[in-house]
Enzyme design. Structure first.
Site, PDB file in Angstrom:
ATOM      1  N   SER A  68       0.775  -1.148   0.017  1.00  0.00           N
ATOM      2  CA  SER A  68       0.238   0.015   0.083  1.00  0.00           C
ATOM      3  C   SER A  68       0.839   1.200   0.046  1.00  0.00           C
ATOM      4  CB  SER A  68      -0.839  -0.073   1.283  1.00  0.00           C
ATOM      5  OG  SER A  68      -1.688   0.951   1.382  1.00  0.00           O
ATOM      6  N   ASP A  69       0.366   2.312  -0.737  1.00  0.00           N
ATOM      7  CA  ASP A  69       1.007   3.540  -0.741  1.00  0.00           C
ATOM      8  C   ASP A  69       0.281   4.774  -0.957  1.00  0.00           C
ATOM      9  OD1 ASP A  69       3.953   4.403  -0.770  1.00  0.00           O
ATOM     10  OD2 ASP A  69       3.069   5.738  -2.139  1.00  0.00           O
ATOM     11  N   GLN A  70       0.543   5.715  -0.390  1.00  0.00           N
ATOM     12  CA  GLN A  70      -0.400   7.045  -0.348  1.00  0.00           C
ATOM     13  C   GLN A  70       0.084   8.480  -0.913  1.00  0.00           C
ATOM     14  OE1 GLN A  70      -1.419   9.315   3.400  1.00  0.00           O
ATOM     15  NE2 GLN A  70      -3.322   8.308   3.322  1.00  0.00           N
ATOM     16  N   GLY A 105      -3.166   3.626  -2.917  1.00  0.00           N
ATOM     17  CA  GLY A 105      -2.994   2.642  -3.852  1.00  0.00           C
ATOM     18  C   GLY A 105      -2.857   1.262  -3.181  1.00  0.00           C
TER      19      GLY A 105
END
Length: 199
Positions: A68-70, A105
């Site tokens: 996950s990435d923001q 994501g």
């Protein structure tokens, strides 16, 4: 050992995943988070989430790996982690009184079946009109240097906002649990029943 692995060193993502009451392992991925020339926000969020999961996949040959990435989206700019006090303060000055969007994501790799899914979720926040004193005091106290948007929703950052808009507030912390539950169910893991299978 659990077949589920979280590719993250973030204690906040681990706290969110703990809420699903599923046994899991975690490992810290090491990737370059720099955007590529001409890369739009969705492509970047998807690539970074998948890259995090892929970075540890060789160590987990028959597992489900979560990445996950923001990103923060504001006035046409894609903003990542501020990294230092001055950048965090500058970001919050820009955000004062304005609406900012956060895109997270989310990737799930099944290394045993050699397949994956990548999705994203968006959440919006309306910042209060913030004084320089409030901004500098907040950044000094919470030190949100590794958080997209230059705040920690889990801490004092809640005092920066007027309101929120979106489907899943966990997206703002960095792990959209509603979409994650959908991906896990598709992969044969149901948080409500504890049943674990594979795609």
């Amino acid at each position: 050992m659990s077949r589920l692995v979280l590719a993250s060193s973030s204690r906040y993502r681990r706290q969110l995943l703990d809420r699903l009451e599923i046994s899991y392992q975690w490992a810290a991925p090491d990737i370059d988070e720099s955007p590529r020339p001409g890369e739009d926000a969705i492509t970047l969020a998807h690539r970074l989430a998948l890259s995090k999961a892929q970075a540890i996949s060789a160590d987990y040959p028959d597992h489900l790996i979560i990445g996950s990435d923001q990103l923060a989206l504001f006035d046409g700019d894609v903003l990542g982690k501020p990294g230092d006090f001055d950048t965090a303060c500058a970001n919050l000055r820009r955000f004062s009184g304005r609406r900012v969007s956060f895109m997270t994501g989310l990737a799930l790799i099944d290394t045993g079946a050699a397949c994956h899914r990548v999705v994203h979720d968006i959440y919006h926040v309306q910042f209060r009109d913030l004084s320089d004193e409030e901004i500098e005091s907040y950044v000094s106290r919470d030190q949100p240097y590794d958080s997209a948007g230059s705040f920690r929703m889990e801490g004092l950052g809640i005092a920066l906002f007027e309101n929120f808009e979106g489907d899943d507030p966990n997206t703002l912390i960095g792990l959209p649990l509603i979409k994650l539950c959908e991906l896990l169910r598709e992969a044969g893991v149901n948080p409500l029943t504890g049943r674990q299978g594979s795609w």
